[in-house]
Design an enzyme around this catalytic site. Structure first.
Site, PDB file in Angstrom:
ATOM      1  N   HIS A 164      -5.075  11.623  -7.155  1.00 51.02           N
ATOM      2  CA  HIS A 164      -4.423  12.848  -6.663  1.00 51.02           C
ATOM      3  C   HIS A 164      -5.395  14.029  -6.745  1.00 51.02           C
ATOM      4  CE1 HIS A 164      -0.452  10.895  -8.212  1.00 51.02           C
ATOM      5  NE2 HIS A 164      -0.478  10.771  -6.899  1.00 51.02           N
TER       6      HIS A 164
ATOM      7  N   ARG B  82      -3.924   4.598   0.009  1.00 48.72           N
ATOM      8  CA  ARG B  82      -4.936   3.805  -0.701  1.00 48.72           C
ATOM      9  C   ARG B  82      -5.222   2.487  -0.006  1.00 48.72           C
ATOM     10  NH1 ARG B  82      -1.359   4.449  -5.918  1.00 48.72           N
ATOM     11  NH2 ARG B  82       0.015   3.931  -4.204  1.00 48.72           N
TER      12      ARG B  82
ATOM     13  N   LYS C 296      18.633  12.561 -10.256  1.00 53.76           N
ATOM     14  CA  LYS C 296      17.933  11.462 -10.963  1.00 53.76           C
ATOM     15  C   LYS C 296      16.523  11.938 -11.263  1.00 53.76           C
ATOM     16  CE  LYS C 296      15.875   7.012  -9.665  1.00 53.76           C
ATOM     17  NZ  LYS C 296      14.531   7.526  -9.543  1.00 53.76           N
TER      18      LYS C 296
END
Ligand code: PNS
Length: 165
Positions: free
Chosen positions: A17, A92, A41
């Site tokens: 990141h 990726r 959540k």
């Protein structure tokens, strides 16, 4: 210069990141990192506030070019709210690429915003928040640096807490 918006869960923020953040700042000037917060959540490891703070501590070397904000709901709405010129994402692998392509096309069709995909350096391309979480929450240790120093400290604290309970 453009304002770019880099959304994600960042649970936790890692060196892949950071690589993308540094590239985006070099390319676009100003970057807002959006930490997705789901009020129903919260994340499986760090809360949205913790994730945002760990990112802030990890990008201090970039100064005022980067800011970190939490967002709820759609990425395109968060991008519009800050008047971002574009969304930054990364992939990726081919599997990531397929998902990112679909999200980029959906977001463009919905709102007209463009997405730019950046690729981390190869030495970071295997690093995944999901597996860092799995190792940490299962009491494992990671020898090779995958995260920034502030995130490493926070992971160690989680690891030690897990070992005690
Ligand atoms: O780091 P992640 O978990 O891969 O980030 C995914 C994220 C937060 C960028 C993505 O789930 C997202 O954009 N969520 C917000 C909800 C949304 O906009 N959904 C429509 C996507 S087309």
């Amino acid at each position: 210069m453009a304002v770019a918006f880099y959304p994600g869960s960042f649970d936790p923020f890692h060196l892949g990141h950071l690589d993308v953040v540094e590239q985006a700042v070099a390319l676009f000037g100003d970057l807002v990192i959006g930490v997705m917060h789901n009020p129903d959540k919260d994340s499986s490891m760090f809360t949205a506030d913790e994730r945002a703070e760990l990112i802030r501590q990890s990008v201090t070397h970039l100064g005022k070019k980067v800011c970190v904000e939490k967002f709820v709901g759609l990425t395109v709405d968060a991008a519009a709210k800050i008047e971002a010129s574009l969304i930054v994402k990364s992939a990726r692998s081919g599997a990531d690429f397929d998902i990112e392509q679909q999200m980029a096309q959906m977001n463009h069709a919905a709102s007209g915003v463009e997405t730019v995909l950046l690729f981390s350096r190869p030495e970071h391309s295997y690093i995944s928040s999901r597996y860092i979480r799995q190792f940490t929450l299962s009491g494992g240790t990671i020898k090779t640096p995958m995260v920034t120093a502030p995130v490493q400290q926070a992971l160690l604290a989680k690891h030690n807490k897990g070992a005690k309970s």
